[in-house]
Design a protein around this motif. Sequence first.
Motif, PDB file in Angstrom:
ATOM      1  N   GLU B  20       0.842  -1.203   0.000  1.00 53.02           N
ATOM      2  CA  GLU B  20       0.000   0.000   0.000  1.00 53.02           C
ATOM      3  C   GLU B  20       0.875   1.250   0.000  1.00 53.02           C
ATOM      4  O   GLU B  20       0.649   2.204  -0.752  1.00 53.02           O
ATOM      5  N   LEU B  21       1.919   1.233   0.832  1.00 51.94           N
ATOM      6  CA  LEU B  21       2.850   2.369   0.910  1.00 51.94           C
ATOM      7  C   LEU B  21       3.521   2.602  -0.443  1.00 51.94           C
ATOM      8  O   LEU B  21       3.595   3.734  -0.926  1.00 51.94           O
ATOM      9  N   VAL B  25       3.245   6.235  -2.379  1.00 53.40           N
ATOM     10  CA  VAL B  25       4.368   7.173  -2.408  1.00 53.40           C
ATOM     11  C   VAL B  25       5.151   6.998  -3.697  1.00 53.40           C
ATOM     12  O   VAL B  25       5.712   5.936  -3.951  1.00 53.40           O
ATOM     13  N   GLU B  26       5.189   8.060  -4.488  1.00 56.39           N
ATOM     14  CA  GLU B  26       5.949   7.996  -5.723  1.00 56.39           C
ATOM     15  C   GLU B  26       7.431   8.052  -5.369  1.00 56.39           C
ATOM     16  O   GLU B  26       7.851   8.877  -4.576  1.00 56.39           O
ATOM     17  N   VAL B 186       9.982   1.417   8.778  1.00 55.32           N
ATOM     18  CA  VAL B 186       9.909   1.963   7.418  1.00 55.32           C
ATOM     19  C   VAL B 186       8.538   2.573   7.176  1.00 55.32           C
ATOM     20  O   VAL B 186       8.422   3.694   6.663  1.00 55.32           O
ATOM     21  N   LEU B 187       7.489   1.863   7.597  1.00 56.74           N
ATOM     22  CA  LEU B 187       6.133   2.369   7.390  1.00 56.74           C
ATOM     23  C   LEU B 187       5.946   3.700   8.112  1.00 56.74           C
ATOM     24  O   LEU B 187       5.342   4.638   7.593  1.00 56.74           O
ATOM     25  N   ASP B 188       6.495   3.787   9.321  1.00 55.74           N
ATOM     26  CA  ASP B 188       6.338   5.001  10.113  1.00 55.74           C
ATOM     27  C   ASP B 188       7.158   6.140   9.522  1.00 55.74           C
ATOM     28  O   ASP B 188       6.680   7.264   9.377  1.00 55.74           O
ATOM     29  N   ALA B 189       8.415   5.835   9.140  1.00 52.68           N
ATOM     30  CA  ALA B 189       9.292   6.883   8.622  1.00 52.68           C
ATOM     31  C   ALA B 189       8.799   7.408   7.281  1.00 52.68           C
ATOM     32  O   ALA B 189       9.028   8.569   6.945  1.00 52.68           O
ATOM     33  N   ALA B 190       8.103   6.556   6.524  1.00 52.62           N
ATOM     34  CA  ALA B 190       7.652   6.968   5.195  1.00 52.62           C
ATOM     35  C   ALA B 190       6.385   7.808   5.247  1.00 52.62           C
ATOM     36  O   ALA B 190       5.949   8.334   4.220  1.00 52.62           O
ATOM     37  N   GLU B 191       5.810   7.944   6.441  1.00 51.80           N
ATOM     38  CA  GLU B 191       4.581   8.731   6.573  1.00 51.80           C
ATOM     39  C   GLU B 191       4.731  10.119   5.956  1.00 51.80           C
ATOM     40  O   GLU B 191       3.833  10.636   5.317  1.00 51.80           O
ATOM     41  N   ARG B 194       4.117  10.640   2.222  1.00 51.74           N
ATOM     42  CA  ARG B 194       2.784  10.439   1.631  1.00 51.74           C
ATOM     43  C   ARG B 194       2.227  11.786   1.182  1.00 51.74           C
ATOM     44  O   ARG B 194       2.333  12.768   1.898  1.00 51.74           O
ATOM     45  N   ALA B 195       1.660  11.768  -0.023  1.00 53.21           N
ATOM     46  CA  ALA B 195       1.060  13.001  -0.516  1.00 53.21           C
ATOM     47  C   ALA B 195      -0.212  13.293   0.270  1.00 53.21           C
ATOM     48  O   ALA B 195      -0.902  12.376   0.709  1.00 53.21           O
ATOM     49  N   PHE B 196      -0.496  14.551   0.497  1.00 52.15           N
ATOM     50  CA  PHE B 196      -1.742  14.888   1.176  1.00 52.15           C
ATOM     51  C   PHE B 196      -2.900  14.616   0.244  1.00 52.15           C
ATOM     52  O   PHE B 196      -2.804  14.856  -0.954  1.00 52.15           O
TER      53      PHE B 196
END
Lengths: 99, 197
Positions: B20-21, B25-26, B186-191, B194-196
């Motif tokens: 999903e991430l 995230v591009e 990784v999931l947390d750091a990539a938050e 994420r595009a708004f």
Amino acid sequence: MQLIHCPWCGPREEVEFHYGGQAEITYPERPAELSDQDWAEYVFYRDNPKGPFAERWSHSAGCRRWFNALRDTHTYRFLGTAKPGEPLPNTQRNTEVRV
Amino acid sequence: MADILYRTHPLENRRAALAELSGRVEGLTVYPEDPVAAVDLRVDPAGPGADAVGRALGTALPVEPNTWTHTVDGQLVWLGPDEWLVTSAGADPQEFERELGWVVSAYDGSAVDVSAQRTSLRLHGGLARELLSLGCALDLRPSAFPAGACAQTYVGQTVVLLLALGPDDFRLFVRQSFAGYLADWVLDAAEEFRAFP
């Protein structure tokens, strides 16, 4: 946080390392002739200088190798590191090697 | 009746969240990789044993610290001055250990099957370096950590074996029991990437 220079891996963060006590303590030449007092000094007695101090460190989160370091206990600055068997930087030291 | 236990990937329950991430995230793709056979190899790098291993694997052992090289179907990773990790995507772990053990045993070396020790997470895309640098103190700029570099270091609170496979392509070998933590990190750091909506 300061960087410690592992002789193999290069500069890494301090948290990757583990302290291993005083370095350059030589094993007694004739252990059979040691008195209890001499043994106690060899096993337990360590220097506690204020200033440059030869220590053993291990790069526990990296290559997991032991090496020697010269650290100033007053400023916590590392004055140099060296592979086991190689000489540490020749700085004025007030440590004395017992036994 | 006893339950039947099937082998699953240690990150099986994070696979959906990572997918999903990656979709949201591009410039960032993260996924758990299939297990590989891995052998911890110890041999004197200056002696004839190193040459024998090089001949057996078809690739010379990388003696430069913090580097890795390709083998036919795996990697040869520098772990220490006399220690390497050899991986193989195709080999049977026990067979692989026996093969390499046979090669190095004549030279006081050792080969130990550590396939079950680590699992790997693949991280690539333009944001990969930036994401890793949020939890890794190494200099990860391409000039300091180019393709072919590797390092055993911390990402977040866990030790990883970090390999740069390409300019923006990383493989993170992590202990199986810490893999969930790393995926969550990784999931947390990539938050923040994420595009708004």
